[in-house]
Write an enzyme that holds these catalytic residues in place. Sequence first.
Site, short mmCIF file in Angstrom:
data_model
loop_
_atom_site.label_atom_id
_atom_site.label_comp_id
_atom_site.label_asym_id
_atom_site.label_seq_id
_atom_site.Cartn_x
_atom_site.Cartn_y
_atom_site.Cartn_z
N LYS A 84 35.27 15.86 -6.50
CA LYS A 84 35.40 17.26 -6.10
C LYS A 84 36.10 18.08 -7.19
O LYS A 84 37.28 17.92 -7.44
CB LYS A 84 36.21 17.38 -4.79
CG LYS A 84 35.99 18.74 -4.15
CD LYS A 84 37.08 19.15 -3.21
CE LYS A 84 38.16 19.96 -3.84
NZ LYS A 84 37.74 21.20 -4.52
N GLU A 125 48.41 13.18 -10.75
CA GLU A 125 48.84 13.84 -12.01
C GLU A 125 49.13 15.29 -11.65
O GLU A 125 48.23 16.01 -11.23
CB GLU A 125 47.71 13.79 -13.05
CG GLU A 125 47.31 12.41 -13.48
CD GLU A 125 48.43 11.67 -14.19
OE1 GLU A 125 49.39 12.32 -14.67
OE2 GLU A 125 48.37 10.43 -14.23
N CYS A 144 48.72 21.67 -18.38
CA CYS A 144 49.91 21.07 -17.76
C CYS A 144 50.91 20.63 -18.80
O CYS A 144 52.09 20.50 -18.52
CB CYS A 144 49.48 19.90 -16.89
SG CYS A 144 48.55 18.68 -17.83
N GLU A 158 57.12 26.00 -12.13
CA GLU A 158 55.96 25.97 -13.02
C GLU A 158 55.19 27.28 -12.90
O GLU A 158 54.75 27.64 -11.81
CB GLU A 158 55.03 24.80 -12.66
CG GLU A 158 53.91 24.65 -13.67
CD GLU A 158 52.85 23.63 -13.27
OE1 GLU A 158 52.49 23.57 -12.07
OE2 GLU A 158 52.36 22.91 -14.16
P1 NAD Z 1 45.59 22.62 -7.04
O1 NAD Z 1 46.57 21.58 -6.63
O2 NAD Z 1 45.60 23.91 -6.32
O3 NAD Z 1 44.10 22.07 -6.93
C1 NAD Z 1 43.68 20.91 -7.60
C2 NAD Z 1 42.49 20.32 -6.87
O4 NAD Z 1 42.93 19.85 -5.60
C3 NAD Z 1 41.36 21.31 -6.59
O5 NAD Z 1 40.12 20.66 -6.72
C4 NAD Z 1 41.61 21.69 -5.14
O6 NAD Z 1 40.45 22.12 -4.47
C5 NAD Z 1 42.09 20.37 -4.57
N1 NAD Z 1 42.90 20.48 -3.34
C6 NAD Z 1 43.72 21.49 -2.98
N2 NAD Z 1 44.27 21.21 -1.77
C7 NAD Z 1 43.80 20.00 -1.39
C8 NAD Z 1 44.01 19.18 -0.25
N3 NAD Z 1 44.83 19.53 0.74
N4 NAD Z 1 43.36 18.00 -0.17
C9 NAD Z 1 42.53 17.61 -1.17
N5 NAD Z 1 42.28 18.35 -2.29
C10 NAD Z 1 42.92 19.54 -2.39
O7 NAD Z 1 45.83 22.81 -8.60
P2 NAD Z 1 45.14 23.87 -9.53
O8 NAD Z 1 45.74 25.21 -9.24
O9 NAD Z 1 43.67 23.69 -9.50
O10 NAD Z 1 45.64 23.36 -10.98
C11 NAD Z 1 46.85 23.72 -11.54
C12 NAD Z 1 47.87 22.62 -11.38
O11 NAD Z 1 47.35 21.40 -11.91
C13 NAD Z 1 49.13 22.88 -12.17
O12 NAD Z 1 50.24 22.53 -11.38
C14 NAD Z 1 49.03 21.94 -13.36
O13 NAD Z 1 50.25 21.55 -13.92
C15 NAD Z 1 48.32 20.79 -12.75
N6 NAD Z 1 47.68 19.97 -13.76
C16 NAD Z 1 48.21 18.75 -14.03
C17 NAD Z 1 47.65 17.96 -15.02
C18 NAD Z 1 48.21 16.60 -15.34
O14 NAD Z 1 47.53 15.83 -16.02
N7 NAD Z 1 49.40 16.26 -14.90
C19 NAD Z 1 46.53 18.41 -15.72
C20 NAD Z 1 46.02 19.67 -15.41
C21 NAD Z 1 46.59 20.44 -14.43
#
Ligand code: NAD
Length: 481
Positions: free
Chosen positions: A173, A248, A282, A384
């Site tokens: 997804k 992550e 990130c 963040e």
């Molecule tokens: P997000 O947590 O809002 O969404 C990430 C994914 O999770 C999306 O596909 C979303 O649809 C899905 N999701 C959301 N709620 C869910 C649930 N309840 N159950 C299952 N799936 C769900 O994050 P974002 O806004 O898309 O990305 C930004 C964040 O990602 C920042 O905090 C960033 O630091 C982090 N990030 C971390 C890394 C890493 O490697 N540590 C890399 C890139 C981004």
Amino acid sequence: MKLIQNYVNGEYVSGTSAHRIDLFDPAIGRPYGQLIDSSIKDVNDAINSSKIAFPLWSSMKLNNRAKYLNAIADEIESRANEFSEIESMDTGKPISLANSLDIPRAISNFRFFAEYAKKFEYISNLNDEISKNEISRNPLGVVCCISPWNLPLYLFTWKIAPALITGNTVIAKPSEITPYTAYLLGEVCTKVGLPPGVLNIIQGRGSTTGDFIVKNEFIKAISFTGGSETGKTIYKNASNTFKKLSLEMGGKNPAIIFQDCDYNDTLDSITRSSFLNQGQICLCSSRLLIEESIYDRFKKDFCDRVSNLKIGDPMELDTQFGAISSEEHFTKINNYIKLAKDEGANILTGGIVERLNGRCADGWFIRPTVLEGLSNSSRLNQEEIFGPVVTLQSFNSESNAIKMANDTVYGLSATIWTKDNKKGKKISRKIDAGVIWVNCWLVRNLNTPFGGMKQSGLGREGGNDAIQFFTEQKNICLSTR
Ligand code: NAD
């Protein structure tokens, strides 16, 4: 208007949900298409298809699975320009970045795991006077990969490739904000003849579609990249069915800059590590900790470089700094800039919305922003932001720098800048982060473990760790008495 559908059982399908989500080109601030917001039935249909595909895929010779992964990589490579243009349009990132980082890395994710799995031992033997033990590593079954919007295809394939090579079938997804290149991956899978059901790509909102997948009893593992709050929700929701989890998550990464650093190289590297992809990586540096003796000089030279970054239409080749990926995120970042002023910050450069002319007049652009004058306990230094906002603080001793660096709930990455490698290593050992770069940033050997400590992560990705995550061991013991 483009309709982004699900890719299930080797075909594009619209599913059963009547809901659609608007998709935007952030550089122009207008919709380019719509996304299927998958229902629980759509999710269940995809999982059934992956269950059916599992026996064939998991029993296929590793070499043959590797051939599919290599063919996928070749096919993306042959369409690299198209993928880069679409990634840039969907996210607002400069096309030069999609071209040099996102799409090449997606290609190498498949090639790396195709090659890596060949050297991994799936069966080992451990014999003694009383027993012969055959220890095998086995795929888990149907697994789930969930990825965020900032590096869409790069992070999506970083999970899918190891999941597939180890013999799992996958429900993947992508983010509902930037789903287009993940959608195109379906075309690639069909082109290379990947057996139907081996990879199903499900589109929809996280809180609904994502949640249906996470709670499904047939999903054996979840590899997630996204925000820490979402990670916590997934952790709770997956617990009823004892799934394996790799999480992550977010970061608030310090850069510790010593007076004995390679000055010009550090300035260039920190400008990049703070503002690449508009600060939406990130791993981006968001807290710059600068040794007191060079603070004023570094501040001036850094702000000069930052204010000279070329903000512009992401489709233009010389653009260095593009749009913020969604209107919601644009609003969130602007609110943080307002909060910084309320918290008493001194805005050194940026801090305002950028208005471009022409095609991008209504796009979501914010000037790269540098602040000072806030304590490490301020919200700006603790939360963040995930955007083009960095803070400057000074330190007067190594222990003071280490204390500030560690004083956060996050522990994803850090950078240390000094010509004294011994000092760099000594300090790195005291920093609570999963990845520490000394005199460099974003240098990635895909064999090395990748992930965060504290609220930044659970588990590690990359090389051996990814293979271990997507497999489970079995020991068959024969008595030799
Ligand atoms: P997000 O947590 O809002 O969404 C990430 C994914 O999770 C999306 O596909 C979303 O649809 C899905 N999701 C959301 N709620 C869910 C649930 N309840 N159950 C299952 N799936 C769900 O994050 P974002 O806004 O898309 O990305 C930004 C964040 O990602 C920042 O905090 C960033 O630091 C982090 N990030 C971390 C890394 C890493 O490697 N540590 C890399 C890139 C981004």
